[in-house]
Design a protein around this motif. Structure first.
Motif, PDB file in Angstrom:
ATOM      1  N   ASN A 119      -1.978  -9.415  -8.064  1.00  0.00           N
ATOM      2  CA  ASN A 119      -2.357  -8.562  -8.044  1.00  0.00           C
ATOM      3  C   ASN A 119      -2.383  -7.959  -9.808  1.00  0.00           C
ATOM      4  O   ASN A 119      -2.348  -6.706 -10.314  1.00  0.00           O
ATOM      5  CB  ASN A 119      -1.484  -7.075  -7.177  1.00  0.00           C
ATOM      6  N   GLU A 162       0.513  -1.290  -0.156  1.00  0.00           N
ATOM      7  CA  GLU A 162       0.175   0.169   0.097  1.00  0.00           C
ATOM      8  C   GLU A 162       1.202   1.432   0.230  1.00  0.00           C
ATOM      9  O   GLU A 162       0.415   1.852  -0.439  1.00  0.00           O
ATOM     10  CB  GLU A 162      -1.289  -0.249   1.460  1.00  0.00           C
ATOM     11  N   ARG A 211      -6.801   4.925   0.570  1.00  0.00           N
ATOM     12  CA  ARG A 211      -7.939   5.953  -0.063  1.00  0.00           C
ATOM     13  C   ARG A 211      -7.981   6.363  -0.574  1.00  0.00           C
ATOM     14  O   ARG A 211      -7.610   7.999  -0.029  1.00  0.00           O
ATOM     15  CB  ARG A 211      -9.041   6.334   1.273  1.00  0.00           C
ATOM     16  N   HIS A 260       1.398   2.686  -3.410  1.00  0.00           N
ATOM     17  CA  HIS A 260       0.348   3.055  -3.923  1.00  0.00           C
ATOM     18  C   HIS A 260       0.606   5.104  -3.589  1.00  0.00           C
ATOM     19  O   HIS A 260      -0.073   6.028  -4.305  1.00  0.00           O
ATOM     20  CB  HIS A 260      -1.007   3.186  -3.715  1.00  0.00           C
ATOM     21  N   TYR A 272      -5.465  -1.380   3.109  1.00  0.00           N
ATOM     22  CA  TYR A 272      -5.742  -0.127   1.899  1.00  0.00           C
ATOM     23  C   TYR A 272      -5.584   1.888   1.521  1.00  0.00           C
ATOM     24  O   TYR A 272      -5.239   1.862   2.859  1.00  0.00           O
ATOM     25  CB  TYR A 272      -7.465  -0.174   1.695  1.00  0.00           C
ATOM     26  N   ASP A 293      -4.789  -4.164  -8.863  1.00  0.00           N
ATOM     27  CA  ASP A 293      -3.978  -3.484  -9.961  1.00  0.00           C
ATOM     28  C   ASP A 293      -3.616  -3.521 -11.462  1.00  0.00           C
ATOM     29  O   ASP A 293      -3.572  -2.633 -12.084  1.00  0.00           O
ATOM     30  CB  ASP A 293      -2.664  -3.134  -9.211  1.00  0.00           C
ATOM     31  N   PHE A 336      -8.980  -3.544   8.041  1.00  0.00           N
ATOM     32  CA  PHE A 336     -10.389  -3.406   7.218  1.00  0.00           C
ATOM     33  C   PHE A 336     -11.260  -3.357   9.144  1.00  0.00           C
ATOM     34  O   PHE A 336     -11.384  -3.827   9.575  1.00  0.00           O
ATOM     35  CB  PHE A 336     -10.976  -5.149   6.739  1.00  0.00           C
TER      36      PHE A 336
END
Length: 419
Positions: free
Chosen positions: A360, A19, A66, A22, A64, A368, A40
């Motif tokens: 992924n 993560e 966001r 990203h 994640y 992804d 989560f």
């Protein structure tokens, strides 16, 4: 408890590294990252720094990033009572959806309309008065969600879709890229911790006492030249022949450490668990600096090739759910890894990181790889796919992944706990 902690540690490291890829490239592209979450479900801790809220949530399997533009502005709706916090210029700095705590400088409002992307305003009735008031919203205003999480609003220019196509592609690819980097570092570190790496040469390392190899006269340092007249050029060549020949006498041509060449006959024993042939030998270790560094690249590549072989079985019809594993399989295997100590844990991190990176990148919507495929299609068409079509495609992908995950999880439960 130790197994659970190691499982959470391994999974946590892999997810955070993924993560963060990203996160880093999104920030670099000017995309607003509203939340960086580990886990989560319900929030158990959050800390806001800069324009990003960092959260830890109840279910620790996954995480994640966001990014603005991937979801609506929380649960803000017309008709909803909220609390506004204004600055000295009467510009909204906070919109509290909880509407629980009111202070002297707060303003209760029943929302009638709002735009937090383009025009940046919120309108509504104050204290039940019929007259509608409109307030300008700051570009950096905070939205306080029902669970207390503070997120910065996202003007359209800060949203994911507003970034250039190359930057969006880099952001989508960065998660798997970070997993590959983590695997390279893990296996390189492993090479140094072990004092070397297994040599690819057909050289004999440790010889187990009373094993077929020891009984035949094989010794540490011997080199296998041929088996059954077929030249052996690598350790894997030798292992392949031995494993395929349980309880079968094989003629070996061996170069001894003193340089003499001799022949001997060895009969591999069938392994109790796999029925593969074994003769009781180990690989030699290459302790050169170059081999330790190269191991960081060679081992991940070997895992990639194994994964491609499994994925190729989808097309050949030889695929089985036993070739896949979910969180249950990872946890069950972690118990074995723990017994191997730090070396086992680091090796496990490298192995899982490569797997997560490759999986992924599969061109499945919601992954992804699926997002990258849509980026490529956009580049070819010179225009993005409509939000409605992209949403439908993503929904199909999520459905497929959910069904697959349920099937894999049930298969893992049967394999590790019911058999």
């Amino acid at each position: 408890m130790q197994n659970i902690l190691v499982f959470l540690l391994v999974f946590g490291i892999i997810v955070v590294v993924h993560e963060f890829g990203h996160f880093y490239f999104a920030k670099r592209a000017g995309i607003l990252v509203r939340e960086f979450s580990i886990g989560f479900g319900p929030k158990i801790f959050f800390h806001r720094k800069g324009e990003t809220t960092y959260t830890i949530r109840l279910l620790p399997v996954g995480g994640y990033v966001r990014m603005a533009g991937y979801e609506e502005e929380a649960d803000l709706r017309a008709g909803m009572p909220v609390t506004l916090m204004l600055n000295d210029k009467q510009v909204v700095e906070k919109i509290d959806i909880q509407n629980k705590h009111q202070s002297v400088d707060s303003l209760p409002l029943e929302v009638t309309s709002f735009d937090l992307e383009d025009e940046l305003f919120i309108s509504g009735r104050v204290d039940g008065v019929d007259e509608i008031e409109t307030y300008t919203v700051s570009e950096t205003a905070l939205l306080i969600e029902k669970d207390g999480t503070m997120l910065q609003i996202a003007p359209r220019k800060r949203q994911f879709q507003s970034a250039s196509l190359p930057n969006r592609m880099l952001t989508n690819f960065a998660g798997p890229l970070n997993n590959f980097i983590l695997a390279i570092v893990a296996f390189m570190l492993l090479g140094f911790m072990q004092g070397g790496v297994p040599s690819s040469e057909p050289l004999i390392g440790e010889v187990q006492p009373d094993a077929p190899a020891a009984e035949a006269g094989l010794e540490t340092g011997d080199r296998i030249l041929s088996i059954e007249g077929n030249e052996i050029s690598s350790w894997m060549d030798m292992v392949g022949v031995i494993e395929q020949s349980p309880d079968t006498a094989l003629d070996f041509e061996v170069k001894k450490t003193n340089g003499t060449v001799t022949e001997m006959t060895i009969t591999p024993q069938a392994d109790e668990n796999s029925d593969a042939g074994k003769v009781g030998i180990g690989q030699t270790m290459d302790d050169s600096l170059s081999s330790k560094i190269a191991y960081g690249f060679v081992q991940p590549w070997s895992i990639v090739m194994q994964i491609f072989t499994i994925l190729g079985s989808f097309l050949t019809g030889g695929f089985s759910l036993d070739q896949l594993g979910g969180p249950v399989a990872i946890y069950a295997t972690t118990q074995t890894v723990v017994r191997a100590g730090a070396i086992g844990v680091i090796s496990w991190i490298g192995f899982l990181s490569v797997n997560l990176g490759i999986m992924n990148l599969l061109p499945i919507p919601a992954l992804d790889g699926g997002k990258l495929l849509l980026n490529i299609i956009e580049g070819i068409r010179k225009k993005p796919i409509s939000e409605e079509k992209e949403g439908l495609i993503t929904l199909v992908g999520v459905g497929f992944l959910l069904v697959l995950m349920l099937a894999v999880t049930w298969n893992d439960i049967q394999t590790f706990f019911l058999n």
